[in-house]
Scaffold this motif. Sequence first.
Motif, PDB file in Angstrom:
ATOM      1  N   THR A 239       0.906  -1.227   0.082  1.00 41.83           N
ATOM      2  CA  THR A 239      -0.133  -0.210  -0.102  1.00 41.83           C
ATOM      3  C   THR A 239       0.493   1.192   0.219  1.00 41.83           C
ATOM      4  O   THR A 239       2.426   1.094   0.072  1.00 41.83           O
ATOM      5  CB  THR A 239      -1.166  -0.225   1.133  1.00 41.83           C
ATOM      6  N   GLU A 240       0.253   2.113   0.034  1.00 42.37           N
ATOM      7  CA  GLU A 240       1.262   3.680  -0.169  1.00 42.37           C
ATOM      8  C   GLU A 240       0.267   4.665   0.266  1.00 42.37           C
ATOM      9  O   GLU A 240      -1.225   4.593   0.292  1.00 42.37           O
ATOM     10  CB  GLU A 240       1.803   3.845  -1.095  1.00 42.37           C
ATOM     11  N   PHE A 241       0.302   6.296   0.768  1.00 40.60           N
ATOM     12  CA  PHE A 241      -0.322   6.946   0.520  1.00 40.60           C
ATOM     13  C   PHE A 241      -0.707   7.093  -0.506  1.00 40.60           C
ATOM     14  O   PHE A 241      -0.161   7.537  -1.570  1.00 40.60           O
ATOM     15  CB  PHE A 241       0.359   8.096   1.385  1.00 40.60           C
TER      16      PHE A 241
ATOM     17  N   ARG B 110      -2.628   6.375  -2.922  1.00 38.73           N
ATOM     18  CA  ARG B 110      -2.527   4.852  -4.031  1.00 38.73           C
ATOM     19  C   ARG B 110      -3.829   5.478  -4.781  1.00 38.73           C
ATOM     20  O   ARG B 110      -4.200   5.799  -4.500  1.00 38.73           O
ATOM     21  CB  ARG B 110      -2.878   4.122  -3.841  1.00 38.73           C
TER      22      ARG B 110
ATOM     23  N   GLU C  25      -2.291   3.994   5.044  1.00 34.62           N
ATOM     24  CA  GLU C  25      -1.603   4.627   4.550  1.00 34.62           C
ATOM     25  C   GLU C  25      -3.166   5.013   4.306  1.00 34.62           C
ATOM     26  O   GLU C  25      -3.348   6.410   3.914  1.00 34.62           O
ATOM     27  CB  GLU C  25      -0.912   4.076   3.767  1.00 34.62           C
ATOM     28  N   GLU C  26      -4.091   4.451   3.832  1.00 30.49           N
ATOM     29  CA  GLU C  26      -5.357   4.265   3.254  1.00 30.49           C
ATOM     30  C   GLU C  26      -6.554   4.731   3.881  1.00 30.49           C
ATOM     31  O   GLU C  26      -6.563   6.598   4.054  1.00 30.49           O
ATOM     32  CB  GLU C  26      -6.437   3.070   2.167  1.00 30.49           C
TER      33      GLU C  26
ATOM     34  N   TYR D 249      -5.454   6.991   7.042  1.00 31.15           N
ATOM     35  CA  TYR D 249      -4.580   8.144   6.900  1.00 31.15           C
ATOM     36  C   TYR D 249      -4.495   9.413   5.874  1.00 31.15           C
ATOM     37  O   TYR D 249      -4.892  10.451   6.193  1.00 31.15           O
ATOM     38  CB  TYR D 249      -3.502   7.662   8.002  1.00 31.15           C
ATOM     39  N   SER D 250      -5.043   8.687   4.656  1.00 33.38           N
ATOM     40  CA  SER D 250      -4.615   9.205   3.256  1.00 33.38           C
ATOM     41  C   SER D 250      -6.103  10.050   3.187  1.00 33.38           C
ATOM     42  O   SER D 250      -6.657  11.544   2.843  1.00 33.38           O
ATOM     43  CB  SER D 250      -4.614   9.282   1.962  1.00 33.38           C
TER      44      SER D 250
ATOM     45  N   TYR E 248       6.064   6.078   9.379  1.00 37.77           N
ATOM     46  CA  TYR E 248       6.747   5.854   7.319  1.00 37.77           C
ATOM     47  C   TYR E 248       8.123   5.803   6.950  1.00 37.77           C
ATOM     48  O   TYR E 248       8.615   6.913   7.433  1.00 37.77           O
ATOM     49  CB  TYR E 248       4.792   6.540   6.884  1.00 37.77           C
TER      50      TYR E 248
ATOM     51  N   ALA F 107       6.793   5.810   0.919  1.00 42.55           N
ATOM     52  CA  ALA F 107       5.114   5.626   1.152  1.00 42.55           C
ATOM     53  C   ALA F 107       4.854   6.599   0.754  1.00 42.55           C
ATOM     54  O   ALA F 107       3.073   6.791   0.595  1.00 42.55           O
ATOM     55  CB  ALA F 107       5.262   5.354   3.278  1.00 42.55           C
ATOM     56  N   LEU F 108       5.258   8.158   1.197  1.00 46.99           N
ATOM     57  CA  LEU F 108       4.637   9.504   1.410  1.00 46.99           C
ATOM     58  C   LEU F 108       5.068  10.383  -0.068  1.00 46.99           C
ATOM     59  O   LEU F 108       4.604  11.020  -0.450  1.00 46.99           O
ATOM     60  CB  LEU F 108       5.036  10.341   2.094  1.00 46.99           C
TER      61      LEU F 108
END
Length: 284
Positions: A77-79, A81, A118-119, A121-122, A160, A164-165
């Motif tokens: 995953t990532e911020f 995405r 990440e999802e 928090y985004s 993170y 990831a950001l």
Amino acid sequence: MDLLPSEDVWAFEALKELLMGEKGFDLEAYKVRCILRRIYLRVRSKGFPSLGQYFKVLNRNPEELERLFQYLTINVTEFFRNPSAFRYLYERILPALLAERVGRGVINIWSAGCSSGEEPYSLAILVLEVMKNLGVRNAFHILATDVDVAVLARAETGRYSADALKNATEEEKSRYFIPDGDGYLIGKKPKGLVTFRAANLLVDPPGEKQDLILCRNLLIYLSREKQEKVISNFAGDMRPGGYLMLGKAETLIGRSRLYYQNISPTERIYRKRDVPLEGDNPTP
Ligand SMILES: C[S@@+](CC[C@H](N)C(=O)[O-])C[C@H]1O[C@@H](n2cnc3c(N)ncnc32)[C@H](O)[C@@H]1O
């Protein structure tokens, strides 16, 4: 090559039982080809000649069982995405929800299969931005669930890597993160909006009715039948007019199509239709 060599059939059955008993994780719900590919990658990387040999060791080694479980759940995953999907949420869906539900209680968002955070928090960052723009406070709550407790622990820590950001803007980084060595810690405000909970999507409902459900990059691993069931169940977990967002490679399947209107085919955003759901009592 056979997907599952005949001499390993017993070990695969035993592994299914072990994962179900120890983790409540039902391998039957996932695409068998995908599951077997990952299991055999693990078996080979540990130097075992067969699944049977590997299972005999695994059965006595809870740490390896945990590692295999992590390997099977696929936590990538990532911020932000797929940034365009988050932009759509920010520009259209979140303001629309605020306008529709103003004065009618908190807006509930559910990130189902949230991985290491990440999802959700985004989402929290976007929600804070929308509330700031519109001069509103305390309007949203985000529930974030995952079947894998190890990733939830990472989400709770909220630390993170810079990578990831990579989709976050400099402004988002400075406003919502705290630099921490070579990485970042999630700030207090976005953290305060999210509640993490261990839950298996296949058996645990979210509790409260939701206004927006994100279930992204999880359904692709499930069998077709389970995808249809999960997406259909989401309609029952939503308030009238609720929104659903899937991953870029996911779509509505079978009877689940009856329950939603397609709002954005490119961003995979759907809206609950006002139709009776399976199991609803017909009005007399
Ligand atoms: C590839 S990650 C996707 C994370 C995030 N939604 C995204 O799109 O970046 C899939 C996540 O789904 C979780 N998962 C898989 N099966 C699940 C289930 N039955 N119930 C809840 N979570 C599940 C995995 O543990 C993993 O963290």
